[in-house]
Structure formats: structure tokens, C-alpha cells
Design a protein around this motif. Structure first.
Motif, PDB file in Angstrom:
ATOM      1  N   LEU A  26       0.823  -1.211   0.000  1.00  0.00           N
ATOM      2  CA  LEU A  26       0.000   0.000   0.000  1.00  0.00           C
ATOM      3  C   LEU A  26       0.863   1.269   0.000  1.00  0.00           C
ATOM      4  O   LEU A  26       0.562   2.226  -0.711  1.00  0.00           O
ATOM      5  CB  LEU A  26      -0.966  -0.004   1.188  1.00  0.00           C
ATOM      6  N   LYS A  27       1.927   1.271   0.773  1.00  0.00           N
ATOM      7  CA  LYS A  27       2.830   2.434   0.796  1.00  0.00           C
ATOM      8  C   LYS A  27       3.453   2.657  -0.578  1.00  0.00           C
ATOM      9  O   LYS A  27       3.545   3.791  -1.059  1.00  0.00           O
ATOM     10  CB  LYS A  27       3.942   2.239   1.831  1.00  0.00           C
ATOM     11  N   LEU A  28       3.870   1.572  -1.215  1.00  0.00           N
ATOM     12  CA  LEU A  28       4.467   1.672  -2.545  1.00  0.00           C
ATOM     13  C   LEU A  28       3.422   2.169  -3.552  1.00  0.00           C
ATOM     14  O   LEU A  28       3.695   3.049  -4.365  1.00  0.00           O
ATOM     15  CB  LEU A  28       5.026   0.311  -2.952  1.00  0.00           C
ATOM     16  N   ASP A  77       1.033   7.099  -6.832  1.00  0.00           N
ATOM     17  CA  ASP A  77      -0.256   7.755  -7.099  1.00  0.00           C
ATOM     18  C   ASP A  77      -1.325   6.794  -7.633  1.00  0.00           C
ATOM     19  O   ASP A  77      -2.168   7.168  -8.450  1.00  0.00           O
ATOM     20  CB  ASP A  77      -0.097   8.946  -8.057  1.00  0.00           C
ATOM     21  N   VAL A  78      -1.275   5.558  -7.161  1.00  0.00           N
ATOM     22  CA  VAL A  78      -2.258   4.547  -7.547  1.00  0.00           C
ATOM     23  C   VAL A  78      -3.607   4.880  -6.912  1.00  0.00           C
ATOM     24  O   VAL A  78      -3.676   5.201  -5.729  1.00  0.00           O
ATOM     25  CB  VAL A  78      -1.757   3.144  -7.105  1.00  0.00           C
ATOM     26  N   LYS A  79      -4.663   4.795  -7.698  1.00  0.00           N
ATOM     27  CA  LYS A  79      -6.031   5.031  -7.197  1.00  0.00           C
ATOM     28  C   LYS A  79      -6.737   3.712  -6.870  1.00  0.00           C
ATOM     29  O   LYS A  79      -7.545   3.652  -5.952  1.00  0.00           O
ATOM     30  CB  LYS A  79      -6.864   5.786  -8.239  1.00  0.00           C
ATOM     31  N   ASN A 105      -4.278   4.642   6.323  1.00  0.00           N
ATOM     32  CA  ASN A 105      -4.780   5.982   5.994  1.00  0.00           C
ATOM     33  C   ASN A 105      -4.147   6.459   4.709  1.00  0.00           C
ATOM     34  O   ASN A 105      -2.927   6.449   4.579  1.00  0.00           O
ATOM     35  CB  ASN A 105      -4.467   6.966   7.126  1.00  0.00           C
ATOM     36  N   THR A 106      -4.981   6.865   3.770  1.00  0.00           N
ATOM     37  CA  THR A 106      -4.486   7.289   2.478  1.00  0.00           C
ATOM     38  C   THR A 106      -5.329   8.416   1.921  1.00  0.00           C
ATOM     39  O   THR A 106      -6.541   8.453   2.127  1.00  0.00           O
ATOM     40  CB  THR A 106      -4.468   6.108   1.477  1.00  0.00           C
ATOM     41  N   GLU A 107      -4.673   9.317   1.243  1.00  0.00           N
ATOM     42  CA  GLU A 107      -5.367  10.383   0.526  1.00  0.00           C
ATOM     43  C   GLU A 107      -5.465  10.049  -0.957  1.00  0.00           C
ATOM     44  O   GLU A 107      -6.134  10.749  -1.698  1.00  0.00           O
ATOM     45  CB  GLU A 107      -4.631  11.718   0.713  1.00  0.00           C
TER      46      GLU A 107
END
Length: 173
Positions: free
Chosen positions: A105-107, A112-114, A145-147
Motif C-alpha cells: 500500500l505504501k508503494l 499515485d495509484v487510485k 490511511n491514504t489520501e
């Protein structure tokens, strides 16, 4: 923002997502199960990039993640993560499996993966108990947590995993 989480039964190599996650082995050179399917469907470009990564850093450690392009796949990226082989050491194996999801997920976020699609990491030939693996997977993506990431898809190869994921997600709502 919390991403939407979906479950589907199907072929990970055909899923429309910005990134798909490969349950790779530490050699990064392809293998059986999901790993073999991704390398076959994605073509030589993925293998060539994996060889470059290996030449640069050596094997990929369990719980870590690296990225290549997706070759002939409908995704943009393949995130390769090495799941743990189940050895009855629940604490250590669970931590390593959680790291697969966290590091993937961090990678993905850094790229900028949606949308990202995960297989059922370590539940095939690595014999991780399916219910425990699903609990860890769901727990890690729900607390991430992700934007940037808008959708996370668990792509289940078989009905058994699909049923487990559906049940656990319903319990968490």
C-alpha cells in the motif's frame, strides 16, 4: 479518506486496476500460482524488470515489496511482495503477512495509484490459514490511511476465499 473495499472471485491478471499485487517468491523470477499467472500473462518485460531489481538489491525479503511495470496486463504496475510460508509460528508469520499489505500500500501510494488489487497472499502453496490471512489483510487495509488510494480489491481465486472475505467484511461494517 478510507478507500472502498471490494471482493471478487476471478482472475487477478484480468482485473482493471492501476496496480495489481503479485504474491511473489523471493527470487522474483516467477513461480507457481498467482506469481506464475502474472509472469505468463504480463510477458517478458516483467521478468526483465524483476531481474534488474534482483541485480540491484538481491532477493526480495519476506514482507517487503518492489514494483515493475505491468507488461501486457491491464494494470499500470505490478507490486511484487513476498508472503511468509506458514510454519505454525503465528505471531511471526502474521507480522510478515501484515507487512506485505502495508508495504504494498505504501508503494502504491508513492506511485499515485487510485485502485489496487490484491490476491490472497500466502494462502496457496505457502499454506497460510485462509481465515487468518483474510483477517490480517482486511485489518491492514482498513487501518491504512491514504489520501490517494480510492479502491482496494481483494481478488479471490476460489469460492472459499471469496466467502471468507465477504463474511469478514460484513462483520466489520
Amino acid at each position: 479518506m478510507k478507500p472502498v473495499i471490494e471482493v471478487l472471485k476471478g482472475d487477478l491478471t484480468k482485473v482493471q486496476a492501476d496496480a495489481i499485487v503479485n504474491a511473489a517468491n523471493s527470487s522474483l523470477l516467477g513461480g507457481g500460482g498467482v506469481d506464475g499467472a502474472i509472469h505468463r500473462a504480463g510477458g517478458k518485460q516483467i521478468l526483465d524488470e524483476c531481474i534488474e531489481i534482483r541485480n540491484r538489491q538481491g532477493k526480495c525479503k519476506t514482507g517487503e515489496a518492489v514494483v515493475t511495470s505491468a507488461g501486457n496486463l491491464p494494470a499500470k504496475y505490478v507490486i511484487h511482495t513476498v508472503g511468509p510460508v506458514w510454519n505454525n509460528n503465528e505471531e511471526k508469520s502474521s507480522t510478515l503477512l501484515a507487512n506485505c499489505y502495508i508495504n504494498s500500500l505504501k508503494l502504491a501510494e508513492s506511485l499515485d495509484v487510485k485502485t489496487i488489487a490484491f490476491p490472497n497472499i500466502s494462502t496457496g502453496i505457502y499454506h497460510f490459514p485462509k481465515e487468518l490471512a483474510a483477517k490480517i489483510a482486511i485489518q491492514e487495509v482498513q487501518k491504512f490511511n491514504t489520501e490517494k488510494i480510492e479502491k482496494i480489491i481483494f481478488v479471490c481465486f476460489d469460492e472459499e476465499n471469496e466467502t471468507i472475505y465477504d463474511k469478514l467484511l460484513k462483520e466489520k461494517q
